[in-house]
Write a protein that holds these residues in place. Sequence first.
Motif, short mmCIF file in Angstrom:
data_model
loop_
_atom_site.label_atom_id
_atom_site.label_comp_id
_atom_site.label_asym_id
_atom_site.label_seq_id
_atom_site.Cartn_x
_atom_site.Cartn_y
_atom_site.Cartn_z
N PRO A 41 0.74 -1.24 0.00
CA PRO A 41 -0.08 -0.12 -0.01
C PRO A 41 0.80 1.60 0.30
CG PRO A 41 -0.01 -0.52 2.41
CD PRO A 41 0.87 -1.99 1.10
N LYS A 42 0.20 2.32 -0.55
CA LYS A 42 0.84 3.56 -0.14
C LYS A 42 1.30 4.72 1.36
CE LYS A 42 1.05 8.15 -2.97
NZ LYS A 42 0.82 9.23 -3.91
N ILE A 43 2.58 4.56 1.36
CA ILE A 43 2.26 4.62 2.88
C ILE A 43 2.03 6.32 2.95
CG2 ILE A 43 3.30 5.01 4.62
CD1 ILE A 43 2.54 2.23 3.90
N PHE A 119 -0.37 6.82 17.80
CA PHE A 119 -0.69 6.10 17.50
C PHE A 119 0.72 5.36 17.70
CE2 PHE A 119 -0.33 1.98 15.05
CZ PHE A 119 -1.61 1.27 15.38
N GLY A 120 0.55 4.27 18.00
CA GLY A 120 1.71 3.56 18.37
C GLY A 120 2.04 1.51 17.93
N VAL A 121 3.08 1.24 17.72
CA VAL A 121 2.93 -0.17 17.92
C VAL A 121 4.42 -0.65 18.50
CG1 VAL A 121 3.17 -2.62 16.23
CG2 VAL A 121 2.12 0.01 15.54
N ALA A 139 -0.75 12.25 14.98
CA ALA A 139 -1.50 12.48 14.97
C ALA A 139 -1.38 14.22 13.29
CB ALA A 139 -3.38 13.45 14.82
N ALA A 140 -0.09 14.42 13.36
CA ALA A 140 0.45 15.52 13.10
C ALA A 140 1.34 15.03 11.59
CB ALA A 140 1.41 17.11 13.70
N GLY A 141 1.68 13.47 11.86
CA GLY A 141 2.67 13.26 11.01
C GLY A 141 4.08 12.48 11.48
N TYR A 162 8.94 4.22 7.71
CA TYR A 162 8.28 5.05 6.87
C TYR A 162 6.38 5.38 7.39
CZ TYR A 162 12.30 4.06 3.63
OH TYR A 162 13.13 3.59 3.22
N SER A 163 5.75 6.50 7.65
CA SER A 163 4.51 6.74 7.48
C SER A 163 4.03 7.84 6.94
CB SER A 163 4.75 7.05 9.67
OG SER A 163 5.30 8.25 9.55
N GLY A 164 2.53 7.98 7.32
CA GLY A 164 1.64 8.80 6.98
C GLY A 164 0.81 9.02 7.86
N ALA A 165 0.21 10.18 7.95
CA ALA A 165 -1.25 9.98 8.90
C ALA A 165 -1.70 11.44 8.21
CB ALA A 165 -0.27 11.08 10.06
N LYS A 166 -3.12 11.25 7.96
CA LYS A 166 -4.43 11.93 7.67
C LYS A 166 -5.68 12.50 8.92
CE LYS A 166 -2.01 13.43 3.83
NZ LYS A 166 -1.93 15.03 3.27
N ILE A 167 -5.74 13.59 9.08
CA ILE A 167 -7.22 13.61 9.56
C ILE A 167 -7.91 13.32 8.45
CG2 ILE A 167 -8.60 15.86 10.59
CD1 ILE A 167 -6.35 14.65 12.47
N ASN A 168 -9.18 12.76 8.93
CA ASN A 168 -10.41 12.04 7.66
C ASN A 168 -11.71 12.26 8.59
OD1 ASN A 168 -11.29 9.99 9.30
ND2 ASN A 168 -9.68 9.48 7.78
N ASP A 169 -12.54 12.09 7.95
CA ASP A 169 -13.93 12.62 8.67
C ASP A 169 -14.34 11.40 9.79
OD1 ASP A 169 -14.34 10.41 6.82
OD2 ASP A 169 -15.80 11.14 5.41
N LYS A 170 -13.81 10.36 9.84
CA LYS A 170 -13.84 9.20 10.73
C LYS A 170 -13.37 10.03 12.33
CE LYS A 170 -14.59 5.59 7.39
NZ LYS A 170 -15.03 4.24 7.26
#
Length: 810
Positions: A41-43, A119-121, A139-141, A162-170
């Motif tokens: 998947p695209k990160i 969020f973390g692993v 949440a700011a990436g 590698y990581s990416g984060a986005k605010i969405n409607d959920k």
Amino acid sequence: MRTKLLIICLLFHSLIAYSQKKEDDHIERKKIIITKTSSSPKIDGILDDAEWQNAPIATNFIERNPNNGKPQADSLKTEVRILYDDTGIYFGAQMYDPTPKKIAKELTERDGISNDDFFGVALNGYNDKQQSLEFVVTAAGVQFDAKLTTDGEDDTWNSIWYSGAKINDKGWAVEIKIPYSELRFPKNNVQEWGMNMFRKIQRTKTFYDWNFVDNAKNSYTLFDGVLQGIENINPPTRLSFTPYFSSYVNSFDGKTTTNFNGGMDVKYGINDAFTFDMTLIPDFGQANFDNSILNLSPFEQQFSEQRTFFTEGTELFSKGGMFYSRRVGGEPSRYPTTNENEEVLEYPAKVKLFNAFKISGRTKKGLGIGFFNGITQKMEATILNNETGETRKEVVEPWTNYNVLVFDQRFNGNSSVSLVNTNVTREGDFRDANSTGILWDLINNKNTYKTFGSLKGSWVMDEGTKFGSRAEAGVEKIAGKHRFSLNGNATTKDWDINDLGFSTKTNFANYNAWYGYRILQPTEKFNNIYLNFNLNYFHRIEPFLNSNFVFNNNNSFTDKKFRVFGGGIEFTPFGQNDIYEPRTFGRHLKIPGYFDSWVWFESDSRKKLQYNFTVDYYAFDEKGRNQFFTNFGLRYRFSDKFNVNWSFNPSFSNNETGFAGKSDTDIFIGRRQRNTYENALTSKYTFNEKMALTLTFRHYFSDVTYKNFYTLNQDGSLADTNNFTKNLDGTYNAWNVDLRFSWWFAPGSQLTLLYRNATSNYLEMSRLNVGKNYDTLFSEPMVNNFSLKLTYFLDYNRVKTWTKKKNMKS
């Protein structure tokens, strides 16, 4: 000697008792079986990739704090999809939130978490509950990573992922890819890893975990779930190079110099468990400045490590507190000897580090091994003969080898036994040194009680051998609301690890009893309560002397509005016999008893404006003698990109007594007034998760005024004297300004532009007014330094791919 033999017998008895395999404390572990994907998947933080559609989902997170054990509400549920391929493991997490606009997303530099949801692993490739690797995205990436062991969290460890984060409607979502090259796991066809996942909602300061974490226990790593399904993967070669280029322009006292540097760091995965790190021609010119002070104590000031090579991956080398990395490349060990008509023209302030490497890791049977080696160059002072005008050189630090060896065997959950050895070997007739320590932490089956201790020895070879020792033993209850500890330690007069460690007080024994109470679930008014009570008794060993008896109580509370506050008291009912201030073996200075009380407060950190203060007052059983320490801090967050922090720390000590000097027959003690003011300002503008501009300012001012001088009597009391007339009044200023621009333009690669302005002075006078003090400070020459440093991360596997593509084209 009997005490040491008794401790050794207790150690081996405990090892035998703990040698049997323990069963887990019936902790239920969640399990998830993940699947392999043929395409990645695209990160980017957008969970619309087809690969996620049929991925296994981990959900049903459980609250850790403040309501331990409460299921996560459906409106705030967390769903994590997990996949793997031949190159790494992928996580796609959706954090549901009915009010996406309230999600906290302050931008910080990498490895910084502030007012943020995250969020973390945590992954443990050996599934042994001993050590996990943490990967966190805000949440700011912004990325944060760390090693998590039973000793705590080591955030100096850095990884390439590698990581990416986005605010969405959920709510908000995050995607993560962790390459296998950044993980540690055995070479088995079928993998079974320990894993937990966690989430924080900042506006309610609530923590959630996938696998339940019992906050009555003392270790997060005990509560891993299980990750299954990874099969037949071939971990790539773990080899990377980080070359650097740097340039400096320095201006001082009308002279301008420039220099250019180049070098490289190398990281190589020896096998699945061990990593080799090396720095070649290191450059530490952009390390942060030290917070120097006017030090009137008998001991040297200890500074924190600022150099990246020495701050990363140090969890093994910090065992036992025997390695102080600032010794490597610190000050020369000698000052030159001069004749009557000579003076020192040039004396090196620091020793140059030639190269250094470290090997560290942990086997699947829990044996951690760490080895550090560093070599520093020969340094010389220049000495001028004032009569002839000739100069000569004298070696003040020869070629020197430093090494540290650590074995740390973990077993049965949280238990461990460690061996630490440090060694310094100098060329020629300079002193050499060695120290060795055995440490143990032994914990029962239910992880509720711990016995701990250590035996350490130091050897200094300098015109003979000086041997010293230090021992400690204790028992502690480490779980539940009620906790306690009983322990004792003893240090002989010749204990000395200062060639590669840091030691101050010697020739004493200390016995401590501690009781603590905490709440495990929130009450009607408080989220957290910690109450602590301590009794400490100290005595000199040789010759025996009662030194001090101290009672201490300190308390901390967090209320429902997340304001944190507390206070406490401390008193010494019998006064103190200070065995260090006279700076002469066998002598002591009587210090009257004191009653110390303090309060502190920290406002809600979620607010734009946060403030804190501390007030600490010592009242001595002597007329006119007291100490007053305060701290005030303000932080204002103008936006998620821009914040300012200011702190002001004034302190006053009235009629204190301290060492002034000595003659052949007398030790002189001075009565003095000391005033100290420290101002510090940090301002940061973060453009995005990869780019930031930081301004750091500190001004430290301290003056001391001597009122009377005395001679020290044999019983520790003072007698008036007219035999000491030296002026010891003084004023010390330190001024530093750093303006730093940092850009993480690629994973592991950074460009840093730094401007530095600094000066300091010491005046043999005190009680200057503010205007005159600043006039004298700014009349001193100032250092103005501009530097540019570029580091670029090169992964061997990527370079190999580039080479293959180039060969195919040709």
